[in-house]
Design a protein around this motif. Structure first.
Motif, short mmCIF file in Angstrom:
data_model
loop_
_atom_site.label_atom_id
_atom_site.label_comp_id
_atom_site.label_asym_id
_atom_site.label_seq_id
_atom_site.Cartn_x
_atom_site.Cartn_y
_atom_site.Cartn_z
N ALA A 1 26.44 -35.45 23.92
CA ALA A 1 27.20 -36.08 22.84
C ALA A 1 28.59 -36.53 23.30
O ALA A 1 29.21 -37.37 22.66
CB ALA A 1 27.33 -35.11 21.66
N HIS A 2 29.06 -35.97 24.41
CA HIS A 2 30.40 -36.29 24.92
C HIS A 2 30.46 -37.75 25.35
O HIS A 2 29.53 -38.27 25.97
CB HIS A 2 30.72 -35.37 26.11
N LEU B 1 22.55 -22.57 27.03
CA LEU B 1 22.28 -23.75 27.84
C LEU B 1 21.94 -24.94 26.94
O LEU B 1 22.41 -26.06 27.17
CB LEU B 1 21.15 -23.48 28.83
N ASN B 2 21.17 -24.71 25.91
CA ASN B 2 20.81 -25.76 24.96
C ASN B 2 22.06 -26.28 24.25
O ASN B 2 22.23 -27.50 24.08
CB ASN B 2 19.79 -25.23 23.95
N GLU B 3 22.95 -25.37 23.83
CA GLU B 3 24.21 -25.78 23.18
C GLU B 3 25.06 -26.63 24.12
O GLU B 3 25.60 -27.66 23.72
CB GLU B 3 25.02 -24.55 22.76
#
Length: 69
Positions: free
Chosen positions: A30-31, A21-23
């Motif tokens: 960042a998208h 979930l963190n990833e």
């Protein structure tokens, strides 16, 4: 009463979900555009739940849980 190794297994499986979930959150933030993350939790058999993370793809985890009082 819980089995001795059950709480360690519970923490390990929950940790895998939280890491993913963190990833996904970091990728989404960042998208350069719109992003959506959805978390779905379903009850399976006694002592287990299925956690599905939706973010373009689906990431499925089966985790042990200790039912609350």
């Amino acid at each position: 009463m819980e089995a001795p190794g059950r709480s360690a297994a519970l923490e390990a499986t929950n940790a895998a979900v939280l890491i993913k979930l963190n990833e996904l959150y970091k990728e989404a933030i960042a998208h350069d555009g719109f992003a959506e993350i959805k978390v779905e939790i379903r009850i399976l058999r006694r002592g287990q739940k299925e956690v599905i993370l939706h973010c373009g793809k689906q990431y499925r985890f089966v985790v042990d849980y200790a039912p609350g009082n």
